[in-house]
Each structure stands twice: as C-alpha cells, then as structure tokens.
Design an enzyme around this catalytic site. Structure first.
Site, mmCIF file in Angstrom:
data_model
loop_
_atom_site.group_PDB
_atom_site.id
_atom_site.type_symbol
_atom_site.label_atom_id
_atom_site.label_comp_id
_atom_site.label_asym_id
_atom_site.label_seq_id
_atom_site.Cartn_x
_atom_site.Cartn_y
_atom_site.Cartn_z
ATOM 1 N N ASN A 62 0.835 -1.198 0.000
ATOM 2 C CA ASN A 62 0.000 0.000 0.000
ATOM 3 C C ASN A 62 0.870 1.249 0.000
ATOM 4 O O ASN A 62 1.936 1.300 0.605
ATOM 5 C CB ASN A 62 -1.018 -0.010 1.152
ATOM 6 C CG ASN A 62 -0.446 -0.214 2.527
ATOM 7 O OD1 ASN A 62 0.494 -0.967 2.726
ATOM 8 N ND2 ASN A 62 -1.041 0.440 3.499
ATOM 9 N N ASN A 65 -1.085 8.563 0.865
ATOM 10 C CA ASN A 65 -0.835 9.942 0.497
ATOM 11 C C ASN A 65 -1.611 10.819 1.462
ATOM 12 O O ASN A 65 -2.736 10.481 1.837
ATOM 13 C CB ASN A 65 -1.309 10.162 -0.947
ATOM 14 C CG ASN A 65 -0.895 11.476 -1.506
ATOM 15 O OD1 ASN A 65 -1.358 12.520 -1.044
ATOM 16 N ND2 ASN A 65 -0.043 11.446 -2.508
ATOM 17 N N ALA A 66 -1.047 11.935 1.856
ATOM 18 C CA ALA A 66 -1.738 12.841 2.774
ATOM 19 C C ALA A 66 -3.052 13.340 2.193
ATOM 20 O O ALA A 66 -3.954 13.723 2.932
ATOM 21 C CB ALA A 66 -0.842 14.032 3.124
ATOM 22 N N TYR A 68 -5.907 12.042 1.122
ATOM 23 C CA TYR A 68 -6.813 10.885 1.011
ATOM 24 C C TYR A 68 -7.882 11.182 -0.014
ATOM 25 O O TYR A 68 -8.376 12.292 -0.072
ATOM 26 C CB TYR A 68 -7.494 10.607 2.364
ATOM 27 C CG TYR A 68 -6.606 9.924 3.376
ATOM 28 C CD1 TYR A 68 -6.384 8.563 3.299
ATOM 29 C CD2 TYR A 68 -6.017 10.643 4.399
ATOM 30 C CE1 TYR A 68 -5.584 7.929 4.237
ATOM 31 C CE2 TYR A 68 -5.208 10.018 5.331
ATOM 32 C CZ TYR A 68 -4.994 8.662 5.247
ATOM 33 O OH TYR A 68 -4.200 8.048 6.164
ATOM 34 N N CYS A 73 -4.107 0.658 -2.671
ATOM 35 C CA CYS A 73 -3.965 -0.580 -1.902
ATOM 36 C C CYS A 73 -2.890 -1.479 -2.511
ATOM 37 O O CYS A 73 -2.636 -1.446 -3.718
ATOM 38 C CB CYS A 73 -5.283 -1.339 -1.870
ATOM 39 S SG CYS A 73 -6.656 -0.456 -1.121
ATOM 40 N N GLU A 75 -2.932 -4.664 -3.104
ATOM 41 C CA GLU A 75 -3.432 -5.607 -4.098
ATOM 42 C C GLU A 75 -3.509 -4.977 -5.480
ATOM 43 O O GLU A 75 -3.090 -5.582 -6.470
ATOM 44 C CB GLU A 75 -4.834 -6.116 -3.698
ATOM 45 C CG GLU A 75 -4.862 -6.845 -2.376
ATOM 46 C CD GLU A 75 -5.144 -5.956 -1.173
ATOM 47 O OE1 GLU A 75 -5.717 -6.456 -0.194
ATOM 48 O OE2 GLU A 75 -4.775 -4.749 -1.202
ATOM 49 N N CYS A 110 -10.461 -3.456 -4.564
ATOM 50 C CA CYS A 110 -9.465 -4.463 -4.931
ATOM 51 C C CYS A 110 -10.133 -5.739 -5.433
ATOM 52 O O CYS A 110 -9.667 -6.350 -6.392
ATOM 53 C CB CYS A 110 -8.546 -4.760 -3.754
ATOM 54 S SG CYS A 110 -7.424 -3.391 -3.375
#
EC number: 3.5.4.5
Length: 156
Positions: A62, A65-66, A68, A73, A75, A110
């Site tokens: 994963n 990043n600040a 969001y 993810c 996967e 995912c």
C-alpha cells in the site's frame, strides 16, 4: 418468492508452514512487500504478491498519500503492475499479508480489480490471506468473495 444463500469454500491453515512450497514462497514475498509499504498515516501496512502463469512474481504494497484517498492498496499496486508488465499472463494466485493479528480480505475496489483479471483471462485467481503471523485462509477464486460481480458484459 425464492430465497437463495450464497457461500464458498475456504481452506484454513494453522500457519504458513502448512502451505505448499509454491504458496509459502508467495506468502513470504507478500510479507517482505508489507515491510516496505508506505503507510505513515494509517500505519496499516499491507503487502501483496501475485503469481503469474509464466512463473513470475510481482509485488505490491500500500502507498498512502496525505491527500486521502489518493493512495493505492497493495493488491491493486501488484495486480496493475502485473497487467502492465505481463499483459498476456494470467494471474494464478494473490497472496495478501497484513500487519494486524488476523487476516484481512481485499477491500471492494481491490476485489473488483482482481475480478476483472479473472474474467479477462477466464481463469480462477486463488487468494491467500494472512495476518502478521498464524492462520492462513485460502479461497479458490476471487469470484467466491465477490458473488454477483459486475463485469464488462453489462456494458455491451
């Protein structure tokens, strides 16, 4: 009116040592990928290792990043990398390792992304799920944990 129940078969191993050599090696790669994850905000590290039908293993973890939800993810990092580098190779298995005590299944995004590759190659993708240590879950196909999935046939 008719009621139906959907379910699936799940194999539960007491630990990684009970896995086949191929699955154990793949899960060990996912564990290493988890250690290298970039998760400074959630502190929930996840590693994924994808085994392709050509024998290649592609890793992902994963990436937060600040801003969001700009992160991605583990996967999807692994599956998209596999699709980009080996577009004609089917995914056989995805091993997912999380830093929590219990195994965690992929999120909805995912699941949908993995299902797309399963449908594209018309070949089941097995999942191996493990927490930081201990029990390992194995399901035979992403379709098992994403029943009634949406696919390209709805867009025709």
């Amino acid at each position: 009116m008719e009621k139906r129940q959907l379910g699936f078969e799940l194999t539960v191993y007491d630990n990684m040592d009970e896995l086949s050599a191929e699955d154990r090696s793949l899960m060990q790669a996912a564990v290493q990928a988890r250690e290298d994850a970039y998760a400074p905000y959630s502190r929930f590290k996840v590693g994924a290792a994808v085994l392709l039908d050509n024998g290649e293993i592609v890793l992902g973890n994963n990436q937060e990043n600040a801003s969001y939800p700009s992160g991605l993810c583990a996967e999807r990092v692994a599956v998209f990398q596999a699709g980009a580098v080996y577009p004609n190779s089917a995914i056989k298995t995805v091993a997912i390792n999380v830093g929590s005590q219990d195994p965690a299944a992929p999120c909805g995004n995912c699941r949908q992304s993995i299902a797309e590759y399963e449908q594209r190659h018309k070949s089941p993708i097995a999942l191996l799920l493990m927490g930081a240590s201990g029990v390992v879950y194995k399901c035979n196909s992403i379709a098992d944990i994403l029943p009634l999935s949406f696919d390209g046939s709805y867009l025709e």
